[in-house]
Design an enzyme around this catalytic site. Structure first.
Site, mmCIF file in Angstrom:
data_model
loop_
_atom_site.group_PDB
_atom_site.id
_atom_site.type_symbol
_atom_site.label_atom_id
_atom_site.label_comp_id
_atom_site.label_asym_id
_atom_site.label_seq_id
_atom_site.Cartn_x
_atom_site.Cartn_y
_atom_site.Cartn_z
ATOM 1 N N CYS A 2 49.927 32.104 37.980
ATOM 2 C CA CYS A 2 51.192 31.981 37.264
ATOM 3 C C CYS A 2 52.259 31.417 38.200
ATOM 4 O O CYS A 2 52.135 31.492 39.419
ATOM 5 C CB CYS A 2 51.642 33.343 36.746
ATOM 6 N N ARG A 27 50.657 25.628 37.233
ATOM 7 C CA ARG A 27 50.095 26.909 37.672
ATOM 8 C C ARG A 27 49.755 27.820 36.492
ATOM 9 O O ARG A 27 49.086 28.840 36.661
ATOM 10 C CB ARG A 27 51.087 27.624 38.594
ATOM 11 N N TRP A 74 49.521 32.185 33.144
ATOM 12 C CA TRP A 74 48.109 31.899 32.922
ATOM 13 C C TRP A 74 47.459 33.249 32.658
ATOM 14 O O TRP A 74 47.381 34.100 33.535
ATOM 15 C CB TRP A 74 47.496 31.225 34.143
ATOM 16 N N ASN A 100 52.652 37.378 39.657
ATOM 17 C CA ASN A 100 51.471 36.531 39.799
ATOM 18 C C ASN A 100 50.423 37.335 40.554
ATOM 19 O O ASN A 100 50.692 37.858 41.629
ATOM 20 C CB ASN A 100 51.819 35.258 40.577
ATOM 21 N N GLY A 101 49.220 37.441 39.990
ATOM 22 C CA GLY A 101 48.163 38.203 40.628
ATOM 23 C C GLY A 101 47.485 39.137 39.645
ATOM 24 O O GLY A 101 47.608 38.977 38.426
ATOM 25 N N GLU A 463 30.993 16.255 40.859
ATOM 26 C CA GLU A 463 32.439 16.119 40.702
ATOM 27 C C GLU A 463 32.791 15.388 39.412
ATOM 28 O O GLU A 463 33.729 15.777 38.701
ATOM 29 C CB GLU A 463 33.039 15.393 41.912
ATOM 30 N N LYS A 467 35.048 16.815 36.279
ATOM 31 C CA LYS A 467 36.223 16.134 35.725
ATOM 32 C C LYS A 467 36.093 15.967 34.215
ATOM 33 O O LYS A 467 37.054 16.161 33.466
ATOM 34 C CB LYS A 467 36.411 14.754 36.383
ATOM 35 N N GLU A 470 36.658 19.390 32.627
ATOM 36 C CA GLU A 470 38.051 19.832 32.739
ATOM 37 C C GLU A 470 38.974 19.077 31.782
ATOM 38 O O GLU A 470 39.812 19.684 31.114
ATOM 39 C CB GLU A 470 38.556 19.609 34.167
ATOM 40 N N HIS A 486 11.589 17.333 37.204
ATOM 41 C CA HIS A 486 11.347 18.773 37.359
ATOM 42 C C HIS A 486 12.129 19.591 36.329
ATOM 43 O O HIS A 486 12.461 20.755 36.582
ATOM 44 C CB HIS A 486 11.704 19.213 38.778
ATOM 45 N N LYS A 582 46.132 25.062 38.110
ATOM 46 C CA LYS A 582 45.915 24.246 39.303
ATOM 47 C C LYS A 582 45.494 25.081 40.507
ATOM 48 O O LYS A 582 44.529 24.778 41.182
ATOM 49 C CB LYS A 582 47.214 23.494 39.624
#
Length: 587
Positions: A2, A27, A74, A100-101, A463, A467, A470, A486, A582
Site C-alpha cells: 500500500c 503500490r 492493495w 502498509n504491511g 519473463e 509479462k 501480468e 518431455h 509494484k
C-alpha cells in the site's frame, strides 16, 4: 504494497495528499482515503477505486486543513470495500491510521479489544492499530506509540494523525521515509510521495518512531531512546515521473530502454571494483530475486558460468528458507530487487547475513533497505519505474549482469555503455512497434500462449510469459525448448500459439527443429529471430549481434511490446494490472 502519506505544514494538505497518492498508486489501487484535521476536528473520506475516480466522487482534494494522512490500498485482509479502505479511526474518532504491511496477531488483539468494549468497523488487520493507540493515549502520544508497537506482531509502516494536529509514524520491516520541506514535513512509504515538494529525506531505520507536533520533530526507537537519522538528498529528476507524450507509463518505460540500458553500464569504477572483488573471492555464490528479478538471476548465472567460470546457484527468494540453507561465512549472496524493498528478498538477505554471508545488491532505488544492508551494491540507474510490470528495470538488471561479467573477465564481453545491444534495442523499438501492435490485435481472443527458449533464452521465455500474464491476463507459460518432448508437446494442437526465441546462435538449429515438431501438430508459431524462416507463421525481426550473449536483452523488448499491445486489445489497463502491485513489501 500500500502507499501511505502524511503531511503537516503551512499549505492546504488535501490537494498535496491526493497528488502524492496519484504518484504512488502503483503500490496499490483497490481503494483510496484521506483523513484531515481542521479546527480541532477530524474528517475522513474514503472509497473503492483509483485516486482520480474516488477524488471525483468524494471531492477529497477539497477537504480543508493543513494536516492530514492518506492511503491507497492493495487488499490483504478483507475485501475491496469502502469500510475496509484506509484511514481507520478508533471509537472516539480522535485518531486515524494508515498502514502498509500485515499485522499477524490482529485476531488476538481484535478479540481482546472487542471484549474491552471497542467497536470495529472493518475486516482489516490494520484497524487494531488505531484502537491500540486509543487505549494507550492517556499516557501521551509518545508512550501510546511505544506501547502499541510493542503489541504488534508482523510487519508494518504506519502513519497516525491525532486530533491535536500531531502526526506520527512507526516502522518495522516496512519502509517509512520523512520528507523535510521548507514549510512542513511528509511521512511516506515512498520518496515519490513527496519528491515534487522536497528532495530532502530522512530514511527511518527499523524500529524507529517519529513524531511531528506543532513545535518539533523527534525520532526515537521502540524503547523510547532518541536517535539521530541523517538527511539524504534524493537525486532523481522529477521529469522522469511524467508520462510525457505516451499514453501509459508502461509504454514510456519500454521506450525509455533506448537510454536506460546504457545508463546501467555507467557505474562508478570504485563501486564496481568493490562489487566484483567480493564476488571474485567468494567461496560459493547464490543469486536471489522474485518475479522478474529472479529471471535476471537466471541469466546472470549463465553469464558467470560461461564467461567468468564462476558457479552460482539461483534461489527464488520466497524459497530461501531451504534454498539458502547451506550458506556460510564464505558465501556471497547477489540479491536483485527493483525497489530494494521486496519482503522475501530482504528476508533471505537478513537470514544469509546472520550466517556470515556477504551481500551484493542490485537495485534501482539506491536509498532502499536492500542498498543499505548490502556490503556493496550497484544501481540499474533506470530512474523511477511507475508501471507495475517491470520493463526497463529488467533490461537494466541484465545490462548490469553483462557489465559485472565483463569486468570479471577483463573485457571479454565488451559490455560498456556503447555495447552493441544498445544500438540493437534502439532499432527494435524504432521499427517493431507497428508490426507488434497489429499482431496483438489479431491475438486478442487467444487464451493460451507458450514461449519456448533454450539456454540463455529460457529465462526470457519465462519473463515474456510473466509479462503476458501480468498485463493481458492471458495464460502464458515459459517452456525450456529442450524439454518439449518431455511433456509440453502434448499441449500442441491446432489453434495453439507458440512464441519461439530463436536468434542465430548455438541454439538455433535445435530451436528450429522444435518449431517443426510444433508445426506438425497444427500449432501457430511466432518466431523472434534475426533470421526469417518459412516455418514461422509470423516473424518479429531483431538485429544480428556479434556477441551472442547479448540476444536476451534485445529479444525481450518485442515480448514487452506484445504484452502491452495485447493488454490494450483486451481493454486492460497496462499500468495497473488487476490484483497486483509494484513493490511487494509483504510476504
Amino acid at each position: 504494497m500500500c502507499s501511505i502519506i502524511g503531511y503537516k505544514g503551512k499549505q492546504s494538505a488535501a490537494p498535496i495528499l491526493v497528488d502524492s497518492l496519484k504518484k504512488m498508486e502503483y503500490r496499490g489501487y483497490d481503494s483510496v482515503g484521506v483523513a484531515m484535521i481542521n479546527e480541532g476536528g477530524m474528517l475522513v473520506r474514503k472509497g473503492t477505486g483509483k485516486v482520480l475516480e474516488v477524488n471525483k466522487n468524494l471531492n477529497i482534494s477539497g477537504m480543508s486543513g493543513m494536516i492530514g494522512i492518506g492511503h491507497t490500498r492493495w487488499a490483504t485482509h478483507g475485501g475491496v470495500t469502502d469500510s475496509n479502505a484506509h484511514p481507520h479511526s478508533a471509537c472516539n474518532k480522535s485518531i486515524a491510521v494508515v498502514h502498509n504491511g500485515i499485522i499477524e496477531n490482529y485476531k488476538e488483539l481484535k478479540k481482546e479489544l472487542t471484549e474491552a468494549g471497542h467497536v470495529f468497523t472493518s475486516e482489516t488487520d490494520s484497524e487494531v492499530i488505531a484502537h491500540l493507540l486509543e487505549v494507550h493515549l492517556a499516557k501521551g502520544i509518545k508512550d501510546a506509540l511505544i506501547a502499541t508497537c510493542k503489541r504488534l506482531q508482523g510487519t508494518y509502516g504506519f502513519v497516525a494523525v491525532f486530533q491535536d494536529g500531531t502526526i506520527a509514524g512507526a516502522r518495522y520491516e516496512e519502509p517509512l521515509i520523512i520528507g523535510v520541506a521548507n514549510d512542513g514535513y511528509f511521512i511516506s512509504s515512498d520518496v515519490l510521495g513527496f519528491l515534487q515538494y522536497t528532495d530532502k529525506a530522512i530514511f527511518l531505520d527499523n524500529c524507529d518512531i517519529a513524531i511531528i507536533d506543532s513545535k518539533k520533530m523527534e525520532i526515537f526507537n521502540f524503547d523510547g531512546t532518541p536517535v539521530a537519522r541523517p538527511i539524504t538528498q534524493v537525486a532523481w529528476e522529477l521529469g522522469e515521473i511524467d508520462k510525457g507524450k505516451y499514453a501509459h507509463y508502461t509504454l514510456k518505460e519500454i521506450n525509455d530502454q533506448r537510454l536506460t540500458v546504457a545508463h546501467a553500464a555507467q557505474q562508478d569504477e570504485a563501486v564496481m571494483g568493490k562489487f566484483c572483488e567480493i564476488l571474485k573471492n567468494a567461496g560459493s555464490v547464490y543469486i536471489t530475486g522474485s518475479g522478474t528479478s529472479y529471471h535476471s538471476a537466471l541469466l546472470f548465472k549463465h553469464m558467470l558460468a560461461r564467461f567468468a567460470k564462476i558457479r552460482a546457484e539461483t534461489v527464488m527468494s520466497s524459497e530461501a528458507h531451504d534454498g539458502l540453507a547451506s550458506v556460510d561465512d564464505g558465501s556471497v549472496i547477489i540479491a536483485i530487487s527493483q525497489s530494494g524493498e521486496t519482503a522475501d528478498v530482504l528476508e533471505s538477505v537478513k537470514v544469509s547475513k546472520k550466517q556470515g554471508a556477504k551481500i551484493l545488491g542490485i537495485v534501482n532505488v539506491t536509498t532502499s533497505s536492500l542498498a543499505r544492508i548490502s556490503d556493496a551494491f550497484l544501481s540499474t540507474n533506470c530512474g523511477p519505474e511507475i508501471g507495475v510490470a517491470a520493463t526497463k528495470s529488467f533490461t537494466g538488471q541484465l545490462a548490469l549482469a553483462y557489465a559485472v561479467t565483463d569486468r570479471l573477465t577483463e573485457g571479454k564481453l565488451r559490455a560498456g555503455e556503447a555495447a552493441e545491444f544498445v544500438a540493437a534495442i534502439e532499432k527494435v523499438i524504432s521499427t517493431s512497434q507497428p508490426v507488434i501492435e497489429k499482431m496483438a490485435a489479431d491475438m486478442k481472443d487467444v487464451n493460451d500462449i507458450y514461449l519456448l527458449g533454450r539456454s540463455i533464452h529460457y529465462p526470457i521465455a519465462l519473463e515474456g510469459a510473466l509479462k503476458l500474464k501480468e498485463l493481458s491476463y492471458v495464460h502464458a507459460e515459459g517452456v525450456a525448448a529442450g524439454e518439449l518432448k518431455h511433456g509440453p508437446l502434448a499441449l500442441m494442437e491446432k489453434n495453439t500459439l507458440v512464441i519461439l526465441l530463436a536468434p542465430h546462435d548455438a541454439t538455433y538449429n535445435d530451436s528450429i527443429s522444435n518449431a517443426h515438431e510444433i508445426k506438425a501438430r497444427g500449432a501457430t508459431v511466432i518466431g523472434i529471430s534475426n533470421i526469417k524462416d518459412d516455418i514461422y507463421d509470423h516473424w518479429i525481426e531483431i538485429p544480428h549481434l556479434d556477441q551472442e550473449a547479448f540476444y536476451p536483452i534485445v529479444e525481450v523488448i518485442p515480448l514487452q511490446m506484445l504484452s502491452y499491445y495485447l493488454a490494450l486489445a483486451k481493454n486492460a489497463d497496462p499500468d495497473y494490472p488487476r490484483n497486483l502491485a509494484k513493490s511487494v513489501t509483504v510476504k
